[in-house]
Design a protein around this motif. Sequence first.
Motif, PDB file in Angstrom:
ATOM      1  N   PRO A  79       5.329  -4.398   6.100  1.00 51.97           N
ATOM      2  CA  PRO A  79       6.738  -4.421   5.684  1.00 51.97           C
ATOM      3  C   PRO A  79       6.974  -4.022   4.239  1.00 51.97           C
ATOM      4  O   PRO A  79       8.038  -3.481   3.905  1.00 51.97           O
ATOM      5  CB  PRO A  79       7.151  -5.873   5.927  1.00 51.97           C
ATOM      6  N   ASN A  80       6.001  -4.279   3.356  1.00 48.07           N
ATOM      7  CA  ASN A  80       6.198  -3.985   1.941  1.00 48.07           C
ATOM      8  C   ASN A  80       5.563  -2.674   1.490  1.00 48.07           C
ATOM      9  O   ASN A  80       5.574  -2.349   0.302  1.00 48.07           O
ATOM     10  CB  ASN A  80       5.644  -5.128   1.083  1.00 48.07           C
ATOM     11  N   ALA A  81       4.984  -1.944   2.415  1.00 49.69           N
ATOM     12  CA  ALA A  81       4.336  -0.690   2.057  1.00 49.69           C
ATOM     13  C   ALA A  81       5.373   0.362   1.662  1.00 49.69           C
ATOM     14  O   ALA A  81       6.524   0.338   2.111  1.00 49.69           O
ATOM     15  CB  ALA A  81       3.510  -0.178   3.223  1.00 49.69           C
ATOM     16  N   ARG A  82       4.959   1.277   0.824  1.00 52.56           N
ATOM     17  CA  ARG A  82       5.809   2.413   0.463  1.00 52.56           C
ATOM     18  C   ARG A  82       5.373   3.598   1.310  1.00 52.56           C
ATOM     19  O   ARG A  82       4.271   4.115   1.161  1.00 52.56           O
ATOM     20  CB  ARG A  82       5.694   2.742  -1.022  1.00 52.56           C
ATOM     21  N   ILE A  83       6.240   4.008   2.223  1.00 55.07           N
ATOM     22  CA  ILE A  83       5.908   5.043   3.200  1.00 55.07           C
ATOM     23  C   ILE A  83       6.731   6.290   2.904  1.00 55.07           C
ATOM     24  O   ILE A  83       7.960   6.224   2.816  1.00 55.07           O
ATOM     25  CB  ILE A  83       6.188   4.563   4.642  1.00 55.07           C
ATOM     26  N   VAL A  84       6.043   7.419   2.750  1.00 55.42           N
ATOM     27  CA  VAL A  84       6.725   8.686   2.476  1.00 55.42           C
ATOM     28  C   VAL A  84       6.244   9.742   3.467  1.00 55.42           C
ATOM     29  O   VAL A  84       5.039   9.913   3.669  1.00 55.42           O
ATOM     30  CB  VAL A  84       6.461   9.176   1.040  1.00 55.42           C
ATOM     31  N   ILE A  85       7.199  10.450   4.081  1.00 57.79           N
ATOM     32  CA  ILE A  85       6.904  11.587   4.955  1.00 57.79           C
ATOM     33  C   ILE A  85       7.241  12.869   4.215  1.00 57.79           C
ATOM     34  O   ILE A  85       8.330  13.000   3.643  1.00 57.79           O
ATOM     35  CB  ILE A  85       7.733  11.525   6.258  1.00 57.79           C
TER      36      ILE A  85
ATOM     37  N   ALA B  56       4.043   1.868  11.157  1.00 58.63           N
ATOM     38  CA  ALA B  56       3.507   1.408   9.881  1.00 58.63           C
ATOM     39  C   ALA B  56       4.508   0.499   9.167  1.00 58.63           C
ATOM     40  O   ALA B  56       4.127  -0.497   8.545  1.00 58.63           O
ATOM     41  CB  ALA B  56       3.146   2.600   8.998  1.00 58.63           C
ATOM     42  N   ARG B  57       5.792   0.846   9.264  1.00 58.61           N
ATOM     43  CA  ARG B  57       6.808  -0.017   8.662  1.00 58.61           C
ATOM     44  C   ARG B  57       6.787  -1.406   9.315  1.00 58.61           C
ATOM     45  O   ARG B  57       6.937  -2.434   8.638  1.00 58.61           O
ATOM     46  CB  ARG B  57       8.194   0.634   8.816  1.00 58.61           C
ATOM     47  N   GLU B  58       6.580  -1.452  10.619  1.00 63.57           N
ATOM     48  CA  GLU B  58       6.500  -2.727  11.338  1.00 63.57           C
ATOM     49  C   GLU B  58       5.255  -3.517  10.926  1.00 63.57           C
ATOM     50  O   GLU B  58       5.314  -4.742  10.738  1.00 63.57           O
ATOM     51  CB  GLU B  58       6.474  -2.451  12.839  1.00 63.57           C
ATOM     52  N   GLU B  59       4.131  -2.825  10.774  1.00 61.06           N
ATOM     53  CA  GLU B  59       2.867  -3.494  10.457  1.00 61.06           C
ATOM     54  C   GLU B  59       2.779  -3.913   8.993  1.00 61.06           C
ATOM     55  O   GLU B  59       2.177  -4.943   8.676  1.00 61.06           O
ATOM     56  CB  GLU B  59       1.701  -2.553  10.781  1.00 61.06           C
TER      57      GLU B  59
ATOM     58  N   ILE C  34       0.836  -1.186   0.000  1.00 56.85           N
ATOM     59  CA  ILE C  34       0.000   0.000   0.000  1.00 56.85           C
ATOM     60  C   ILE C  34       0.880   1.249   0.000  1.00 56.85           C
ATOM     61  O   ILE C  34       2.028   1.230   0.446  1.00 56.85           O
ATOM     62  CB  ILE C  34      -0.957   0.021   1.218  1.00 56.85           C
ATOM     63  N   GLU C  35       0.306   2.325  -0.534  1.00 57.03           N
ATOM     64  CA  GLU C  35       0.995   3.613  -0.582  1.00 57.03           C
ATOM     65  C   GLU C  35       0.545   4.440   0.621  1.00 57.03           C
ATOM     66  O   GLU C  35      -0.612   4.870   0.704  1.00 57.03           O
ATOM     67  CB  GLU C  35       0.663   4.348  -1.880  1.00 57.03           C
ATOM     68  N   ILE C  36       1.446   4.629   1.565  1.00 56.29           N
ATOM     69  CA  ILE C  36       1.148   5.378   2.787  1.00 56.29           C
ATOM     70  C   ILE C  36       1.875   6.716   2.723  1.00 56.29           C
ATOM     71  O   ILE C  36       3.088   6.765   2.525  1.00 56.29           O
ATOM     72  CB  ILE C  36       1.593   4.597   4.037  1.00 56.29           C
ATOM     73  N   ARG C  37       1.126   7.789   2.901  1.00 53.98           N
ATOM     74  CA  ARG C  37       1.727   9.116   2.887  1.00 53.98           C
ATOM     75  C   ARG C  37       1.420   9.818   4.214  1.00 53.98           C
ATOM     76  O   ARG C  37       0.290   9.761   4.712  1.00 53.98           O
ATOM     77  CB  ARG C  37       1.180   9.958   1.735  1.00 53.98           C
ATOM     78  N   ILE C  38       2.426  10.482   4.744  1.00 56.49           N
ATOM     79  CA  ILE C  38       2.296  11.194   6.014  1.00 56.49           C
ATOM     80  C   ILE C  38       2.692  12.645   5.782  1.00 56.49           C
ATOM     81  O   ILE C  38       3.801  12.922   5.314  1.00 56.49           O
ATOM     82  CB  ILE C  38       3.186  10.568   7.102  1.00 56.49           C
ATOM     83  N   ILE C  39       1.799  13.555   6.091  1.00 56.27           N
ATOM     84  CA  ILE C  39       2.084  14.981   5.926  1.00 56.27           C
ATOM     85  C   ILE C  39       2.455  15.553   7.288  1.00 56.27           C
ATOM     86  O   ILE C  39       1.627  15.647   8.193  1.00 56.27           O
ATOM     87  CB  ILE C  39       0.878  15.724   5.338  1.00 56.27           C
ATOM     88  N   GLY C  40       3.730  15.919   7.439  1.00 55.61           N
ATOM     89  CA  GLY C  40       4.250  16.425   8.700  1.00 55.61           C
ATOM     90  C   GLY C  40       5.357  15.543   9.225  1.00 55.61           C
ATOM     91  O   GLY C  40       5.305  14.306   9.075  1.00 55.61           O
ATOM     92  N   GLY C  41       6.347  16.159   9.863  1.00 54.08           N
ATOM     93  CA  GLY C  41       7.478  15.392  10.397  1.00 54.08           C
ATOM     94  C   GLY C  41       7.594  15.514  11.904  1.00 54.08           C
ATOM     95  O   GLY C  41       8.691  15.564  12.458  1.00 54.08           O
ATOM     96  N   SER C  42       6.431  15.545  12.576  1.00 52.62           N
ATOM     97  CA  SER C  42       6.390  15.738  14.023  1.00 52.62           C
ATOM     98  C   SER C  42       6.544  14.413  14.761  1.00 52.62           C
ATOM     99  O   SER C  42       6.775  13.359  14.171  1.00 52.62           O
ATOM    100  CB  SER C  42       5.051  16.371  14.397  1.00 52.62           C
ATOM    101  N   HIS C  43       6.379  14.471  16.085  1.00 51.59           N
ATOM    102  CA  HIS C  43       6.430  13.259  16.919  1.00 51.59           C
ATOM    103  C   HIS C  43       5.414  12.233  16.443  1.00 51.59           C
ATOM    104  O   HIS C  43       5.720  11.051  16.299  1.00 51.59           O
ATOM    105  CB  HIS C  43       6.125  13.602  18.381  1.00 51.59           C
ATOM    106  N   ALA C  44       4.188  12.686  16.219  1.00 54.79           N
ATOM    107  CA  ALA C  44       3.124  11.772  15.815  1.00 54.79           C
ATOM    108  C   ALA C  44       3.432  11.149  14.458  1.00 54.79           C
ATOM    109  O   ALA C  44       3.187   9.954  14.241  1.00 54.79           O
ATOM    110  CB  ALA C  44       1.791  12.526  15.767  1.00 54.79           C
TER     111      ALA C  44
END
Length: 469
Positions: A31-37, A26-29, A8-18
């Motif tokens: 493993p093959n997802a593409r995660i971008v902050i 998400a990387r742990e849950e 899955i394509e996971i996108r996160i807007i913001g580089g805060s604690h949360a």
Amino acid sequence: MSEKRNCIEIRIIGGSHAAIACATRAREEYPNARIVIYEKNKNIGFIAQSIPLYLSGNTNFLKMSSYTTVSELENLGILVRTQFSVTDIDMTKKVFKVVDLVENSESEDRYDKLILAMGSYPSLPLVQGEFREKLFIIKNYVDAERIKRFMRVSRSVIIIGGGAIGVEIAQLMNNAKIETTLIHASDNILNRYLDQDVAEDVQKTLALRGIDIVTNSVVTDIKEEKIENTNAHEGNVGKIISRVFTRDGREFVADGVIYATGFRPNTFLAAEQLELGDKGAILVDDYMQTSHPDVFAVGDCATTNVTNMKNPTYVPHVSDAIREGDVAAINLMGPKIKLNKSQGTYKLNLDEEMTLCMTGLSLEKAKEQGFDCKSVYVRNDYVNSDGYYETWVIYEKGTHKILGLQSKGVSPEIAAQADIISLAIQNGTTIDDIEYIDFYYKHGFKNPKSFMKLVADKVRQQEKIEKLY
């Protein structure tokens, strides 16, 4: 877990604690997802709570100000794009526009799951006036550097806002021998956290230390003025001062002004597409899901569910943000784990002579929520020492259910009290349940009983007196 679910394509807007907590979980849950902050600043994971430590003289600010790096996250397979600003989101099409702030170029990205962790921005009252050089806020690394330079050359400061950060900065400035005036709009400082009698007690202590505290006063105008023809050998030629005017006709003058009036949720990108709640924060459920099934919100841009409060509220808090990021990641592909409600647990280190802790509801807030409740006060002192703690516990009459705690003093006991009572409130624990818990022996105190045993004894004493009358 299926391959389709992993990719899955996971996108996160913001580089805060949360955001960081969400990305790593998400990387742990998945493993093959593409995660971008995407983060608009140069750095990620900035710890604003380290600013007071830096201003008080800590030289390890750069080491303390963030707990992770871009390279550490990229080693986990998380792509981090700093100095990228998201400018528009289409939640129907699941796409958004993003601007590279260095190259000044625009591109488009898509997602399957989107996490909004856009944080907050300083709440600046709509005052009039012209002010630019001597107005400071407390949010990021640049702000910390500006205030540090101001402290080196200034003799006086006006702080607007008597909440947690305002009080902490006021004490810090006072410790640095800078004449400090604290202006607060409400009856008492720390009114969001403490009951009136506790707040008044703290206020008296700070006033005795030399801080000029002005309450019930709303700032309406700020002006910066250049002083000419002053004594050159004192270095005042061309010096800029700040004048602050209040609604009740008073005027205050200092070398600069620090705004500490709290924060507002940064929800401009989502305002037209998601349901908003208290103070315009994004409304989320127990799984951190928004009104859109594929969009989650965490941290300072989202509402918080607080124990014993009927409606979600806006209480930005770093420990909540980290928990929220973790839980959101777990629930991206479907609801699995509910986030435990917040108690609003805080610890303020004013200096070596006073620490404040609080958790749960104040007596006033508990009554507003419909509880038939009371507050009980206990104090314990060290033997042959100035060390002490004072504790106020709010509880429901009849059931003795614990609703809140406020504690202050000079003792390592205080921080532990807040954590213990936070857990007790979450679990619906009563004073009677916790009275005989196996706490360690309180060596060195005049009364070696645990603080909750002292509270239980005091509750019984109060109830006996009430029966007599």
